[in-house]
Scaffold this active site. Structure first.
Site, PDB file in Angstrom:
ATOM      1  N   SER A 106      -5.330   5.579   5.578  1.00  0.00           N
ATOM      2  CA  SER A 106      -5.413   4.538   6.603  1.00  0.00           C
ATOM      3  C   SER A 106      -6.007   3.258   6.055  1.00  0.00           C
ATOM      4  O   SER A 106      -5.897   2.211   6.680  1.00  0.00           O
ATOM      5  CB  SER A 106      -6.323   5.004   7.738  1.00  0.00           C
ATOM      6  OG  SER A 106      -5.844   6.173   8.299  1.00  0.00           O
ATOM      7  N   HIS A 127       1.949   4.604   5.020  1.00  0.00           N
ATOM      8  CA  HIS A 127       1.006   4.768   6.130  1.00  0.00           C
ATOM      9  C   HIS A 127       1.754   4.895   7.457  1.00  0.00           C
ATOM     10  O   HIS A 127       2.272   3.904   7.977  1.00  0.00           O
ATOM     11  CB  HIS A 127       0.042   3.566   6.130  1.00  0.00           C
ATOM     12  CG  HIS A 127      -1.009   3.633   7.178  1.00  0.00           C
ATOM     13  ND1 HIS A 127      -1.579   2.521   7.740  1.00  0.00           N
ATOM     14  CD2 HIS A 127      -1.609   4.695   7.786  1.00  0.00           C
ATOM     15  CE1 HIS A 127      -2.483   2.886   8.630  1.00  0.00           C
ATOM     16  NE2 HIS A 127      -2.514   4.198   8.677  1.00  0.00           N
ATOM     17  N   GLU A 139       3.815   1.497   7.347  1.00  0.00           N
ATOM     18  CA  GLU A 139       3.284   0.398   6.534  1.00  0.00           C
ATOM     19  C   GLU A 139       3.362   0.876   5.080  1.00  0.00           C
ATOM     20  O   GLU A 139       2.809   1.925   4.745  1.00  0.00           O
ATOM     21  CB  GLU A 139       1.825   0.157   6.974  1.00  0.00           C
ATOM     22  CG  GLU A 139       1.167  -1.072   6.437  1.00  0.00           C
ATOM     23  CD  GLU A 139      -0.263  -1.235   6.983  1.00  0.00           C
ATOM     24  OE1 GLU A 139      -0.969  -0.213   7.202  1.00  0.00           O
ATOM     25  OE2 GLU A 139      -0.684  -2.379   7.186  1.00  0.00           O
ATOM     26  N   ASN A 177      -4.982  -1.556   9.939  1.00  0.00           N
ATOM     27  CA  ASN A 177      -6.361  -1.221  10.299  1.00  0.00           C
ATOM     28  C   ASN A 177      -7.341  -2.369  10.090  1.00  0.00           C
ATOM     29  O   ASN A 177      -8.435  -2.353  10.653  1.00  0.00           O
ATOM     30  CB  ASN A 177      -6.809   0.042   9.567  1.00  0.00           C
ATOM     31  CG  ASN A 177      -6.266   1.264  10.289  1.00  0.00           C
ATOM     32  OD1 ASN A 177      -6.331   1.333  11.516  1.00  0.00           O
ATOM     33  ND2 ASN A 177      -5.712   2.200   9.549  1.00  0.00           N
TER      34      ASN A 177
END
Ligand code: 3HC
Length: 269
Positions: A106, A127, A139, A177
């Site tokens: 992450s 991701h 991602e 994130n």
């Protein structure tokens, strides 16, 4: 996340080897895949026969050694640099030299993880978002040494899963994130400082910003330990106090209140 990734790969027609530190975790993953596919069967979007075929394409792998012949690996272990590096090092010794290794991390540096594998050009971030079968985005993060061929193969793989791949460079928290987690952390600060109740904060963000879940409900869904781990990566990576994790988040994690998976977080389950 691992079972969700196995599910979308098997559904796209690939053979999947699914492994974990304990056999019972693999069994739990398979039963999650089964109940997730059952939703589509119940809605008439998948036949029971197709569900059986998808499940049959996922083979539980008793040990890492059984990964020797795979073409592509997606690692989805706990969000911890050492745990990921140790595992990736071990996997790199087993798989063929041309096998691409991808991490579903992450937030952890792809360049750092790549250095554990001895094949940094064949290493990449892939991701997925939770719940994997539902969320459209993957991602894709290029480490410092990721080759164009590795990137293209990974992008094509994500698209064959029916996902939209978006390319980013390696930086703490990537894009998803780096933007999402400070919002969640700020919502936790709002609880901590008594600005509003948990329910009120979530309602404001759901109704006011059209988010499908409020930030605190989403934090429980992601796992508060994962949220804290990501905030720590942002804080350490940027050396900037704007990313300091909220003390209330740390307290909940210390108490073992990790959200949905433990039955208690900002809500009770
Ligand atoms: N497997 C398969 N399908 C699922 C599913 C699962 N685990 N969970 C939900 N679904 C499907 C349902 O079948 C339903 O499908 P349909 O609309 O086609 O019939 C659809 O998703 C909506 O589900 P529900 O009606 O049961 O519930 P909601 O409308 O409340 O949606 C949700 C649930 C999709 C989880 C929605 O609340 C949502 O999008 N939440 C935000 C999720 C999010 O932000 N994820 C990203 C987290 S960050 C992350 O993953 C990155 C990491 O690094 C931290």
């Amino acid at each position: 996340m691992g079972s969700g990734i196995a599910q979308v790969a098997a559904r796209s027609g690939l053979m999947v080897a699914l492994t974990d530190i304990k056999e019972e975790f693999v069994e739990r993953g398979l039963s999650q895949v089964s109940s997730s596919l059952q939703r589509d069967v119940d809605k008439g979007r998948l036949t029971a026969e197709a569900k059986r075929e998808i499940l049959a394409r996922i083979k539980p792998a008793a040990s890492l050694d059984s990964l020797a012949d795979v073409d592509f690996v997606v690692e989805a272990v706990t969000e911890d640099l050492k745990a990921k590096s140790d595992l990736l090092k071990a996997v790199a010794r087993i798989v063929r030299p041309n096998t691409i290794l991808a991490s579903n991390t992450s937030s952890i540096s792809i360049t750092t993880l790549a250095s554990a594998t001895g094949r940094p050009d064949r290493f990449i971030g892939m991701h997925f978002m939770n719940p994997v079968p539902v969320m459209k985005l993957v991602e894709i993060i290029r480490g410092a040494a990721t080759s164009d061929q590795t990137y293209e193969t990974t992008r094509a793989l994500a698209e064959s899963f029916g996902k939209t791949a978006v390319e980013v460079n390696d930086a703490p928290g990537f894009v998803s994130n780096r933007v999402l987690m400070p919002m969640i952390n700020e919502a936790i600060f709002a609880v901590y400082e008594g600005v509003a109740s948990v329910k009120a904060i979530d309602e404001i963000m759901k109704l006011g910003m059209n988010h499908p879940m409020g930030p605190l409900q989403l934090a429980d869904f992601i796992g508060l330990d994962v949220c804290l781990a990501i905030m720590n990566v942002l804080h350490d990576g940027f050396n900037d106090s704007k990313y300091r994790p909220c003390p209330l988040l740390k307290k909940y994690v210390s108490a073992g209140w990790l959200g949905r998976k433990t039955g208690k977080g900002f809500y009770e389950y």
